[in-house]
Motif scaffolding. Structure first.
Motif, mmCIF file in Angstrom:
data_model
loop_
_atom_site.group_PDB
_atom_site.id
_atom_site.type_symbol
_atom_site.label_atom_id
_atom_site.label_comp_id
_atom_site.label_asym_id
_atom_site.label_seq_id
_atom_site.Cartn_x
_atom_site.Cartn_y
_atom_site.Cartn_z
ATOM 1 N N ILE A 151 0.771 -0.923 -0.040
ATOM 2 C CA ILE A 151 0.085 0.027 0.025
ATOM 3 C C ILE A 151 0.830 1.172 0.141
ATOM 4 N N VAL A 152 1.897 1.399 0.827
ATOM 5 C CA VAL A 152 3.000 2.519 0.986
ATOM 6 C C VAL A 152 3.475 2.370 -0.411
ATOM 7 N N GLN A 153 3.961 1.565 -1.023
ATOM 8 C CA GLN A 153 4.638 1.725 -2.288
ATOM 9 C C GLN A 153 3.558 2.232 -3.389
ATOM 10 N N ALA A 175 1.298 6.208 -6.898
ATOM 11 C CA ALA A 175 0.358 6.968 -7.500
ATOM 12 C C ALA A 175 0.497 8.401 -7.458
ATOM 13 N N ARG A 176 1.265 9.031 -6.371
ATOM 14 C CA ARG A 176 1.603 10.226 -6.387
ATOM 15 C C ARG A 176 2.463 10.647 -7.424
ATOM 16 N N ALA A 177 3.728 9.777 -7.925
ATOM 17 C CA ALA A 177 4.581 10.098 -8.921
ATOM 18 C C ALA A 177 3.959 10.186 -10.132
ATOM 19 N N ALA A 178 3.013 9.017 -10.316
ATOM 20 C CA ALA A 178 2.221 9.147 -11.479
ATOM 21 C C ALA A 178 1.532 10.289 -11.947
ATOM 22 N N CYS A 179 0.823 10.841 -10.729
ATOM 23 C CA CYS A 179 -0.057 12.059 -11.234
ATOM 24 C C CYS A 179 0.877 13.442 -11.013
ATOM 25 N N GLN A 180 1.990 13.415 -10.512
ATOM 26 C CA GLN A 180 2.798 14.519 -10.603
ATOM 27 C C GLN A 180 3.345 14.566 -12.196
ATOM 28 N N THR A 181 3.701 13.276 -12.573
ATOM 29 C CA THR A 181 4.551 13.472 -13.955
ATOM 30 C C THR A 181 3.354 13.542 -15.172
ATOM 31 N N SER A 182 2.309 12.801 -14.877
ATOM 32 C CA SER A 182 1.352 12.519 -15.820
ATOM 33 C C SER A 182 0.224 13.747 -15.888
ATOM 34 N N GLY A 183 0.188 14.160 -14.789
ATOM 35 C CA GLY A 183 -1.216 15.047 -14.578
ATOM 36 C C GLY A 183 -2.153 14.616 -13.665
ATOM 37 N N ASP A 184 -2.825 15.229 -13.057
ATOM 38 C CA ASP A 184 -4.073 14.673 -12.215
ATOM 39 C C ASP A 184 -5.256 13.931 -12.928
ATOM 40 N N GLY A 185 -5.488 14.437 -14.256
ATOM 41 C CA GLY A 185 -6.467 14.126 -14.989
ATOM 42 C C GLY A 185 -5.993 12.950 -15.738
ATOM 43 N N SER A 186 -4.863 12.391 -15.936
ATOM 44 C CA SER A 186 -4.390 11.116 -16.939
ATOM 45 C C SER A 186 -4.906 9.880 -16.385
ATOM 46 N N SER A 187 -4.819 9.208 -17.296
ATOM 47 C CA SER A 187 -5.240 7.676 -17.298
ATOM 48 C C SER A 187 -4.098 6.880 -16.384
ATOM 49 N N GLU A 188 -3.001 7.307 -16.580
ATOM 50 C CA GLU A 188 -1.971 6.605 -15.580
ATOM 51 C C GLU A 188 -2.243 6.897 -14.211
ATOM 52 N N VAL A 190 -5.442 5.033 -12.896
ATOM 53 C CA VAL A 190 -5.143 3.548 -12.622
ATOM 54 C C VAL A 190 -4.109 3.403 -11.484
ATOM 55 N N ALA A 191 -3.200 4.321 -11.434
ATOM 56 C CA ALA A 191 -2.518 4.092 -9.891
ATOM 57 C C ALA A 191 -3.410 4.257 -8.568
ATOM 58 N N TRP A 192 -4.345 5.231 -8.922
ATOM 59 C CA TRP A 192 -4.767 5.208 -7.680
ATOM 60 C C TRP A 192 -6.225 4.254 -7.442
ATOM 61 N N ASP A 193 -6.493 3.607 -8.564
ATOM 62 C CA ASP A 193 -7.283 2.539 -8.384
ATOM 63 C C ASP A 193 -6.550 1.253 -7.654
ATOM 64 N N ILE A 194 -5.300 1.082 -8.063
ATOM 65 C CA ILE A 194 -4.488 0.139 -7.423
ATOM 66 C C ILE A 194 -4.399 0.302 -5.905
ATOM 67 N N VAL A 195 -4.325 1.499 -5.724
ATOM 68 C CA VAL A 195 -4.115 1.850 -4.063
ATOM 69 C C VAL A 195 -5.490 1.475 -3.494
ATOM 70 N N GLU A 196 -6.662 1.840 -4.144
ATOM 71 C CA GLU A 196 -7.955 1.736 -3.543
ATOM 72 C C GLU A 196 -8.066 -0.045 -3.345
#
Length: 83
Positions: free
Chosen positions: A18-20, A25-38, A41-47
Motif C-alpha cells: 500500500i505504501v509503495q 500513484a503520487r509520482a504518476a499524477c505528478q508526472t502525467s497530470g491529475d487527469g491522466s489515465s496513468e 489507474v495508479a489510484w485504483d490500485i491503491v484503492e
C-alpha cells in the motif's frame, strides 16, 4: 501460532504494498497530470489494496456467536444447512 505469524507477515507485506502504491500513484499524477489515465489507474490500485486490507481485517473479527459456535459446534444456533 504459525497461522498468526503467517497472517502478520501477509499483513506487513500488504502494508508495504500500500505504501509503495501510494508513492507510485503520487509520482504518476505528478508526472502525467491529475487527469491522466496513468494517475487514475495508479489510484485504483491503491484503492484495491486498501479494500483488501479492510476485507482481511473484517474477516479476522469474531462476534460472540462466532466464539460460541467454536466452543459448541453442535448447538442449534451454529448448524448450517445446505438447501
Amino acid at each position: 501460532m504459525a497461522t498468526a505469524i503467517a497472517g502478520n507477515e501477509i499483513s506487513n507485506s500488504l502494508e508495504k504494498a500500500i505504501v509503495q502504491a501510494l508513492e507510485e500513484a503520487r509520482a504518476a499524477c505528478q508526472t502525467s497530470g491529475d487527469g491522466s489515465s496513468e494517475c487514475a489507474v495508479a489510484w485504483d490500485i491503491v484503492e484495491e489494496l486498501q479494500a483488501e486490507r479492510s476485507h482481511r481485517e473484517a474477516a479476522q473479527q469474531r462476534n460472540s456467536l462466532d466464539l460460541y459456535c467454536i466452543e459448541h459446534p453442535e448447538a442449534i444456533e451454529c448448524l448450517i444447512y445446505d438447501v
